[in-house]
Design an enzyme around this catalytic site. Structure first.
Site, PDB file in Angstrom:
ATOM      1  CG  ASN A  40      40.067  47.926  97.128  1.00  0.00           C
ATOM      2  OD1 ASN A  40      40.284  48.318  96.162  1.00  0.00           O
ATOM      3  ND2 ASN A  40      40.104  48.140  99.106  1.00  0.00           N
ATOM      4  CE  LYS A  42      30.354  41.411  89.455  1.00  0.00           C
ATOM      5  NZ  LYS A  42      31.310  41.028  88.576  1.00  0.00           N
ATOM      6  CE  LYS A  44      37.829  48.264  89.595  1.00  0.00           C
ATOM      7  NZ  LYS A  44      37.128  47.669  91.074  1.00  0.00           N
ATOM      8  CB  THR A  45      36.558  45.659  83.800  1.00  0.00           C
ATOM      9  OG1 THR A  45      37.419  45.855  84.697  1.00  0.00           O
ATOM     10  CG2 THR A  45      36.395  44.844  82.303  1.00  0.00           C
ATOM     11  CB  THR A  46      31.080  45.244  84.799  1.00  0.00           C
ATOM     12  OG1 THR A  46      31.430  44.174  85.372  1.00  0.00           O
ATOM     13  CG2 THR A  46      29.510  44.971  83.800  1.00  0.00           C
ATOM     14  NE  ARG A  54      24.821  54.512  78.058  1.00  0.00           N
ATOM     15  CZ  ARG A  54      24.674  54.884  79.105  1.00  0.00           C
ATOM     16  NH1 ARG A  54      25.133  55.453  79.852  1.00  0.00           N
ATOM     17  NH2 ARG A  54      23.836  54.391  79.821  1.00  0.00           N
ATOM     18  CG  PHE A  95      46.630  38.603  86.601  1.00  0.00           C
ATOM     19  CD1 PHE A  95      45.918  39.531  87.021  1.00  0.00           C
ATOM     20  CD2 PHE A  95      45.011  38.002  85.892  1.00  0.00           C
ATOM     21  CE1 PHE A  95      45.131  39.755  87.631  1.00  0.00           C
ATOM     22  CE2 PHE A  95      44.216  38.286  86.064  1.00  0.00           C
ATOM     23  CZ  PHE A  95      43.991  39.650  86.678  1.00  0.00           C
ATOM     24  CD1 TRP A  97      49.031  36.413  90.044  1.00  0.00           C
ATOM     25  CD2 TRP A  97      48.193  38.977  90.165  1.00  0.00           C
ATOM     26  NE1 TRP A  97      47.276  37.048  90.670  1.00  0.00           N
ATOM     27  CE2 TRP A  97      47.304  38.364  90.615  1.00  0.00           C
ATOM     28  CE3 TRP A  97      49.119  39.668  90.639  1.00  0.00           C
ATOM     29  CZ2 TRP A  97      46.130  39.469  89.857  1.00  0.00           C
ATOM     30  CZ3 TRP A  97      47.919  40.636  90.741  1.00  0.00           C
ATOM     31  CH2 TRP A  97      46.856  40.647  90.378  1.00  0.00           C
ATOM     32  CD  GLU A 132      41.104  45.780  85.615  1.00  0.00           C
ATOM     33  OE1 GLU A 132      41.577  46.174  85.930  1.00  0.00           O
ATOM     34  OE2 GLU A 132      40.188  44.671  85.075  1.00  0.00           O
TER      35      GLU A 132
HETATM   36  P1  ATP Z   1      34.101  43.385  86.889  1.00  0.00           P
HETATM   37  O1  ATP Z   1      35.345  43.092  85.701  1.00  0.00           O
HETATM   38  O2  ATP Z   1      33.722  42.148  87.339  1.00  0.00           O
HETATM   39  O3  ATP Z   1      33.569  45.067  86.672  1.00  0.00           O
HETATM   40  P2  ATP Z   1      36.208  44.611  88.266  1.00  0.00           P
HETATM   41  O4  ATP Z   1      36.332  45.254  86.994  1.00  0.00           O
HETATM   42  O5  ATP Z   1      35.574  45.557  89.208  1.00  0.00           O
HETATM   43  O6  ATP Z   1      35.147  43.604  88.355  1.00  0.00           O
HETATM   44  P3  ATP Z   1      38.500  43.749  89.122  1.00  0.00           P
HETATM   45  O7  ATP Z   1      39.335  44.658  90.283  1.00  0.00           O
HETATM   46  O8  ATP Z   1      39.454  44.476  87.537  1.00  0.00           O
HETATM   47  O9  ATP Z   1      37.195  44.064  89.176  1.00  0.00           O
HETATM   48  O10 ATP Z   1      38.291  42.443  88.839  1.00  0.00           O
HETATM   49  C1  ATP Z   1      38.693  41.220  88.776  1.00  0.00           C
HETATM   50  C2  ATP Z   1      38.060  40.152  88.674  1.00  0.00           C
HETATM   51  O11 ATP Z   1      37.942  39.912  89.539  1.00  0.00           O
HETATM   52  C3  ATP Z   1      36.647  39.901  87.932  1.00  0.00           C
HETATM   53  O12 ATP Z   1      36.267  38.451  87.890  1.00  0.00           O
HETATM   54  C4  ATP Z   1      35.260  40.431  89.688  1.00  0.00           C
HETATM   55  O13 ATP Z   1      34.346  39.724  89.464  1.00  0.00           O
HETATM   56  C5  ATP Z   1      36.493  40.127  90.559  1.00  0.00           C
HETATM   57  N1  ATP Z   1      36.691  40.651  91.393  1.00  0.00           N
HETATM   58  C6  ATP Z   1      36.326  42.300  91.591  1.00  0.00           C
HETATM   59  N2  ATP Z   1      35.793  42.634  92.560  1.00  0.00           N
HETATM   60  C7  ATP Z   1      36.217  41.739  93.358  1.00  0.00           C
HETATM   61  C8  ATP Z   1      35.844  41.589  94.769  1.00  0.00           C
HETATM   62  N3  ATP Z   1      36.154  43.076  96.209  1.00  0.00           N
HETATM   63  N4  ATP Z   1      36.707  40.796  95.413  1.00  0.00           N
HETATM   64  C9  ATP Z   1      37.064  40.025  94.881  1.00  0.00           C
HETATM   65  N5  ATP Z   1      36.541  40.063  93.476  1.00  0.00           N
HETATM   66  C10 ATP Z   1      36.433  40.610  92.801  1.00  0.00           C
HETATM   67 MG    MG Z   2      38.438  44.899  85.805  1.00  0.00          MG
END
Ligand code: ATP
Ligand code: MG
Length: 200
Positions: A40, A42, A44-46, A54, A95, A97, A132
């Protein structure tokens, strides 16, 4: 630092080095990897895009398939699409939703997954990111067996990164590397807006 502390530090480092050297010597197998970035928190995508940068840095062919996030802008896409070694496919709808239409979401998922399958069969793609993807399985738009089959038959040199929360148990079992991002705190929960160039 006292001589005593210095010699203890040296000893500890020597021990660590011999341990790491042994681990490196023991790792003999070389092939593409399956990585899952889930949880949960932040990042994953980063982390997936960091790995894309890389691989592109070495001139490898990379494919990124963005499930769900199709209509969102994101800085990494703006920057990295300049690189001709990057192929990008995004799901046309936003999305779920927002669209609130199961049939159109399912059709969009199917079309996007077919592109992913083509990339997973393409030996010129050293790295394939399925961003995702976990939600497609969770919502029941995509069958786990189909995903497992495509992953199992991919070229031996190809690595794959799958991101998203609540990853399917069978994906976790299949993966070589699983990282669970833990949410210790998130700015969003203190009413802070998603930040351009940081969150997207
Ligand atoms: P990021 O893209 O920043 O690496 P993520 O891929 O880990 O995040 P996702 O679940 O895909 O997370 O979330 C997509 C968006 O929601 C991104 O803009 C991210 O910054 C934000 N986000 C990530 N984690 C959370 C959280 N725990 N609560 C609220 N927003 C979040
Ligand atoms: Mg993500």
């Amino acid at each position: 630092m006292s001589d005593d502390r210095n010699s203890r530090h040296k000893k500890a480092m020597q021990k660590l080095k011999s341990h790491v050297d042994q681990r490196i010597a023991d790792a003999q197998e070389e092939r593409g990897l399956l990585l899952v970035f889930t949880g949960n928190g932040k990042g994953k995508t980063t982390a997936a895009w960091g790995t894309v940068a890389r691989a592109l840095g070495y001139g490898y062919g990379v494919a990124v398939v963005q499930f769900i996030k199709g209509e969102w802008e994101c800085g990494e896409r703006l920057k990295l699409t300049e690189d001709h070694n990057l192929q990008l496919a995004t799901m046309a709808t936003g999305f779920t939703w927002e669209t609130q239409n199961r049939d159109s979401d399912r059709a969009a998922c199917e079309a996007t997954w077919e592109k992913a399958e083509a990339m997973l069969a393409d030996p010129s793609r050293y790295l394939v990111v399925l961003d995702e993807l976990t939600y497609m399985l969770k919502f029941g738009y995509l069958d786990i067996e189909r995903v497992k089959r495509a992953l199992a038959h991919r070229p031996a040199e190809q690595s794959v990164i799958i991101t998203g929360r609540n990853a399917h148990r069978e994906l976790l079992e299949m993966a070589d590397t699983v990282t669970e991002m833990a949410e210790t705190r998130h700015a969003f929960n203190q009413g802070l807006k998603a930040r351009r160039g940081i969150d997207y």
